[in-house]
Scaffold this active site. Structure first.
Site, short mmCIF file in Angstrom:
data_model
loop_
_atom_site.label_atom_id
_atom_site.label_comp_id
_atom_site.label_asym_id
_atom_site.label_seq_id
_atom_site.Cartn_x
_atom_site.Cartn_y
_atom_site.Cartn_z
N GLY A 26 5.42 3.20 -2.49
CA GLY A 26 5.01 4.32 -3.32
C GLY A 26 5.95 5.49 -3.07
O GLY A 26 6.97 5.36 -2.40
N GLY A 27 5.59 6.65 -3.61
CA GLY A 27 6.44 7.81 -3.48
C GLY A 27 6.56 8.31 -2.06
O GLY A 27 7.56 8.94 -1.70
N GLN A 30 6.51 3.06 2.50
CA GLN A 30 6.59 1.63 2.31
C GLN A 30 5.41 0.97 3.02
O GLN A 30 4.95 1.44 4.07
CB GLN A 30 7.90 1.11 2.91
CG GLN A 30 8.14 -0.37 2.77
CD GLN A 30 8.52 -0.74 1.33
OE1 GLN A 30 9.34 -0.07 0.72
NE2 GLN A 30 7.91 -1.77 0.81
N VAL A 31 4.91 -0.13 2.46
CA VAL A 31 3.84 -0.90 3.10
C VAL A 31 4.38 -2.29 3.41
O VAL A 31 4.95 -2.95 2.55
CB VAL A 31 2.59 -0.99 2.21
CG1 VAL A 31 1.48 -1.74 2.95
CG2 VAL A 31 2.11 0.40 1.82
N LYS A 45 1.50 0.73 6.85
CA LYS A 45 2.06 1.78 6.00
C LYS A 45 3.00 2.66 6.82
O LYS A 45 2.63 3.13 7.90
CB LYS A 45 0.95 2.62 5.39
CG LYS A 45 1.45 3.75 4.47
CD LYS A 45 0.37 4.76 4.17
CE LYS A 45 -0.78 4.18 3.40
NZ LYS A 45 -1.77 5.23 3.01
N ASP A 138 -10.48 9.49 -4.31
CA ASP A 138 -9.44 8.83 -5.09
C ASP A 138 -9.81 7.37 -5.36
O ASP A 138 -8.96 6.49 -5.33
CB ASP A 138 -8.09 8.92 -4.38
CG ASP A 138 -6.92 8.59 -5.30
OD1 ASP A 138 -7.07 8.75 -6.52
OD2 ASP A 138 -5.86 8.16 -4.80
#
Length: 428
Positions: A26-27, A30-31, A45, A138
């Site tokens: 994602g922004g 990294q996962v 993560k 969220d």
């Protein structure tokens, strides 16, 4: 879904977890698919070095503290973390299954009984979160993983304690995913209360049953305008008749008009029982259905007994907004970092926020990157190495962690195969 191979820049170990491949990104980071010294699979993560600053560390530390506090059978468990490391990292339970958004995209909306079972399961899970004086803030289809033992909620990066008005967010900045965001959250109201998660659950339940969200628009400005418009009515097109009254209440503009989570569980259970099933039977059918479809493609998937097949749902502009990753965020930079137009002649509608008369607010919606989906634990097929190809792309790199790695032979084989794959595809 197979893990992508590690790149030469990726660490091979963090906090004792051996990293086997990339699950997603994602922004913010990294996962990785990781494995503990005892063989426990984990989703690890890691925050990108380019975005590591004091505020990021504080927010990451907040997420870690929330995960240490929260617990429950439908919550991805906290394993370990280090917010003070050079590369801050967090390890949580690995869920072997797709997220709800991906499942609906691929296999279509859920039948009535399965949607009601999902609603009851998630409502009960969120009720447990609220009992611990926490809000998720969220909840969305991509934050619900459909594992072999049923759905689980992930990503508490925006979770807050219910009585706290403190925030690391800049003034008048809204964090969350617009497609599932409650009106008061979109309006920047603080502190938020439990009905914000009830609304988000209503949006998730609607998406699971129909493949679309309560409000849809061609751009994020118009979407925020619809969400915050008091007389706007959510689009319940395609929703099963039995769920319409519940969805209407959960998606009410007024937070006080939304039902309690215990009432949501009760209503979902009543829907299931009117179909001649018990709640436990519906739960088993939901788990069997998602596990079965995850193992096959939509083209060759035979219907699960007593569960009719549903056509796949096509992608929409709203799905693109919900699925923004780092690449998409760059294309939408003007939407996520710039203020909404305030002039009378602006092309996009202005969304007013509560503000002091002496200090006009600038509304800055922030779209968070999509969390990565889960990855099966089966290793990919070993490729045939080209002549002269080195056995591993990571040869000669030093590990970041101290001491020898003690992992299973299978983990080492998976890591070796991933690195060989990368070595063959690398352009250098």
């Amino acid at each position: 879904m197979n893990a992508a191979p590690l790149s030469p820049e990726d660490p091979t170990e963090l906090g004792g977890f051996e990293l086997l491949g990339r699950i997603g990104h994602g922004g913010m980071g990294q996962v990785y698919l990781g494995e503990s010294p005892g063989g426990e699979p984990a989703a690890v993560k890691v925050i990108k070095p380019s975005v590591v600053d004091s505020e990021t560390r504080l927010r990451f530390a907040q997420e870690i503290e929330v995960l240490k506090t929260i617990w429950g059978p439908r919550i991805a468990a906290f394993l370990d973390a280090d917010a003070e490391a050079e590369q801050p990292w967090l390890a949580t339970e690995y869920i072997d299954g797709p997220d709800l958004r991906k499942h609906i995209h691929t296999h279509g909306s859920l039948p009535l009984v399965l949607a009601a079972s999902l609603g009851a399961t998630l409502a009960e899970a969120l009720a447990g979160v609220h009992k611990q004086d926490l809000l998720h803030r969220d909840l969305k289809p991509a934050n619900i993983l459909l594992g072999p033992n049923g759905p689980k909620i992930i990503d508490f990066g925006l979770a807050v304690f219910t009585e706290s008005s403190a925030s690391l967010t800049a003034p008048n900045t809204v964090l969350g995913t617009p497609a599932c965001m409650a009106p008061e959250q979109a309006n920047g109201v603080k502190p938020l209360t439990s009905p914000v998660d009830v609304y988000a659950l209503g949006a998730v339940l609607l998406y699971a049953a129909t493949g679309h969200y309560p409000f849809q628009a061609d751009n994020i400005h118009a979407l925020f305008h619809l969400i915050t418009k008091a007389d706007a009515r959510p689009d319940l097109t395609g929703a099963p008749e039995e769920l319409v009254p519940l969805l209407t209440a959960m998606l009410s503009y007024d937070p006080q008009a939304r039902p309690a989570l215990s009432a949501v569980v009760k209503e979902c259970r009543a829907v299931i029982e009117t179909q001649g099933l018990k709640i436990a039977q519906a739960r088993r059918r939901l788990t069997a259905h998602t596990a079965h479809t995850a193992a096959t493609t939509v083209q060759d998937t035979p219907p699960v007994p007593d569960v009719p097949a549903v056509p796949a749902v096509p992608a929409t502009p709203m799905d693109a907004m919900d699925a923004m990753d780092a690449t998409d965020a760059a294309a939408f930079a003007d939407l996520t970092t710039a203020a909404l137009p305030q002039s009378p002649g602006a092309t996009a509608p202005t969304v007013p926020l509560p503000q002091d008369a002496a200090a006009p607010a600038v509304y800055t919606p922030t779209v968070r990157a999509e969390p990565s989906p889960a990855v099966p634990d089966q290793p990919p097929v070993r490729p045939v190495a080209a002549p002269g190809t080195p056995p591993a792309a990571h040869r000669g790199r030093e590990r970041t962690g101290p001491g020898p790695l003690r992992t299973s032979a299978q983990a080492k084989r998976v890591a070796q195969q991933l690195r060989e794959t990368y070595a063959q595809r690398a352009k250098f």
